[in-house]
Motif scaffolding. Structure first.
Motif, mmCIF file in Angstrom:
data_model
loop_
_atom_site.group_PDB
_atom_site.id
_atom_site.type_symbol
_atom_site.label_atom_id
_atom_site.label_comp_id
_atom_site.label_asym_id
_atom_site.label_seq_id
_atom_site.Cartn_x
_atom_site.Cartn_y
_atom_site.Cartn_z
ATOM 1 N N MET A 40 -53.080 -75.800 69.302
ATOM 2 C CA MET A 40 -52.224 -75.288 68.247
ATOM 3 C C MET A 40 -52.413 -76.124 66.992
ATOM 4 O O MET A 40 -52.302 -77.340 67.033
ATOM 5 C CB MET A 40 -50.763 -75.338 68.694
ATOM 6 N N GLU A 41 -52.703 -75.518 65.857
ATOM 7 C CA GLU A 41 -52.926 -76.256 64.632
ATOM 8 C C GLU A 41 -51.597 -76.726 64.054
ATOM 9 O O GLU A 41 -50.565 -76.094 64.205
ATOM 10 C CB GLU A 41 -53.651 -75.370 63.620
ATOM 11 N N LEU A 42 -51.660 -77.864 63.335
ATOM 12 C CA LEU A 42 -50.445 -78.418 62.775
ATOM 13 C C LEU A 42 -49.782 -77.468 61.785
ATOM 14 O O LEU A 42 -48.565 -77.463 61.647
ATOM 15 C CB LEU A 42 -50.762 -79.754 62.093
ATOM 16 N N ALA A 43 -50.582 -76.671 61.075
ATOM 17 C CA ALA A 43 -50.022 -75.747 60.090
ATOM 18 C C ALA A 43 -49.053 -74.761 60.737
ATOM 19 O O ALA A 43 -48.099 -74.301 60.096
ATOM 20 C CB ALA A 43 -51.142 -74.990 59.389
ATOM 21 N N TYR A 44 -49.282 -74.463 61.999
ATOM 22 C CA TYR A 44 -48.417 -73.508 62.692
ATOM 23 C C TYR A 44 -46.985 -74.001 62.737
ATOM 24 O O TYR A 44 -46.033 -73.223 62.618
ATOM 25 C CB TYR A 44 -48.933 -73.294 64.114
ATOM 26 N N TYR A 45 -46.806 -75.307 62.884
ATOM 27 C CA TYR A 45 -45.480 -75.864 63.071
ATOM 28 C C TYR A 45 -44.592 -75.745 61.840
ATOM 29 O O TYR A 45 -43.365 -75.813 61.938
ATOM 30 C CB TYR A 45 -45.590 -77.334 63.474
ATOM 31 N N SER A 46 -45.184 -75.630 60.666
ATOM 32 C CA SER A 46 -44.371 -75.533 59.456
ATOM 33 C C SER A 46 -43.481 -74.301 59.474
ATOM 34 O O SER A 46 -42.409 -74.290 58.858
ATOM 35 C CB SER A 46 -45.262 -75.523 58.216
ATOM 36 N N ASP A 47 -43.902 -73.279 60.192
ATOM 37 C CA ASP A 47 -43.108 -72.054 60.260
ATOM 38 C C ASP A 47 -41.812 -72.267 61.031
ATOM 39 O O ASP A 47 -40.863 -71.506 60.866
ATOM 40 C CB ASP A 47 -43.926 -70.930 60.902
ATOM 41 N N TYR A 48 -41.771 -73.290 61.880
ATOM 42 C CA TYR A 48 -40.535 -73.597 62.594
ATOM 43 C C TYR A 48 -39.410 -73.885 61.598
ATOM 44 O O TYR A 48 -38.257 -73.469 61.792
ATOM 45 C CB TYR A 48 -40.736 -74.817 63.502
ATOM 46 N N ALA A 49 -39.726 -74.637 60.555
ATOM 47 C CA ALA A 49 -38.723 -74.974 59.549
ATOM 48 C C ALA A 49 -38.238 -73.728 58.818
ATOM 49 O O ALA A 49 -37.031 -73.539 58.610
ATOM 50 C CB ALA A 49 -39.296 -75.979 58.548
ATOM 51 N N VAL A 50 -39.171 -72.861 58.430
ATOM 52 C CA VAL A 50 -38.814 -71.644 57.706
ATOM 53 C C VAL A 50 -37.930 -70.741 58.568
ATOM 54 O O VAL A 50 -36.924 -70.205 58.104
ATOM 55 C CB VAL A 50 -40.078 -70.884 57.260
ATOM 56 N N ARG A 51 -38.305 -70.581 59.839
ATOM 57 C CA ARG A 51 -37.528 -69.712 60.727
ATOM 58 C C ARG A 51 -36.087 -70.197 60.864
ATOM 59 O O ARG A 51 -35.148 -69.397 60.837
ATOM 60 C CB ARG A 51 -38.192 -69.623 62.102
ATOM 61 N N LEU A 52 -35.923 -71.500 61.005
ATOM 62 C CA LEU A 52 -34.571 -72.031 61.171
ATOM 63 C C LEU A 52 -33.759 -71.910 59.882
ATOM 64 O O LEU A 52 -32.603 -71.456 59.909
ATOM 65 C CB LEU A 52 -34.633 -73.496 61.617
#
Length: 209
Positions: free
Chosen positions: A1-13
């Motif tokens: 899993m690329e690190l860029a994917y994790y940034s969406d966690y912040a947006v979703r929350l």
């Protein structure tokens, strides 16, 4: 899993709440589990006690977007750093679930959290993902939707840093509102011009012949 994917966690929350509309969809454990997406193992740790903790982290993440959107880069970084210190992660090289044509692992970076609860796990990967996006693309790539009263968070990945709205729906709504505002202004100016012309004609004294 690329690190860029994790940034969406912040947006979703962050986008589980719409303060201007007084809406909050973060109301149950099921919603928390949906936020984790494919990370089902982490989602299973969620309990009712995580709701309050998730809302607290959500407010801190929104503050990062607000600072970035307001042009205060230092504040945005300071707020994000405080989250990174409180919710640490350990980068690891992983090859799970990804194979090339020869069946060999496609090595990539993976973030392993150290959760005491579901909130800690989610906050860790959300903060790290957002930090990666910020340092890779710039603070000005973190934005809040300009379509009032939306103000949802978004990550600008456009080539010319031109994104202003969280979705196509908000962009369309804002464009329609702007068009209607221009038409009202044009109509108002036209009516004003017409009245001015009439008043000018009425005040003119006929010339004696």
């Amino acid at each position: 899993m690329e690190l860029a994917y994790y940034s969406d966690y912040a947006v979703r929350l962050v986008n589980t709440e719409e303060p201007a509309r007084n809406k909050d969809s973060l109301t149950s454990v099921e919603v928390i589990r949906e936020l984790f997406g494919a990370n089902s193992q982490a989602a299973r740790r969620a309990t009712d006690s995580d709701l309050t903790r998730f809302r607290s982290v959500r407010g801190r993440l929104r503050a990062v977007f607000e600072a970035a959107d307001g042009g205060d880069e230092t504040l945005a970084v300071d707020l994000l750093n405080s989250l990174l210190l409180e919710f640490p992660v350990s980068p690891q090289i992983s090859g799970h679930d990804y194979r090339d044509d020869d069946g060999r692992p496609l090595w990539h970076m993976h973030l392993a959290d150290h959760p005491t609860n579901a909130t800690a796990g989610y906050a860790a990967i959300a903060a790290m993902g957002l930090a990666f996006h910020l340092t890779e693309y710039g603070v000005d790539r973190l934005g809040l939707c300009e379509a009032s009263p939306c103000r949802n968070a978004y990550l600008d990945t456009s080539t010319n840093r031109s994104r202003r709205y969280c979705s196509d729906r908000c962009a369309t709504r804002a464009n329609v509102a702007a068009y209607r505002a221009r038409k009202r202004l044009e109509t108002s100016r036209s009516e004003k011009t017409g009245r001015t012309a009439e008043n000018s004609q009425d005040s003119t004294t006929p010339t004696d012949r």
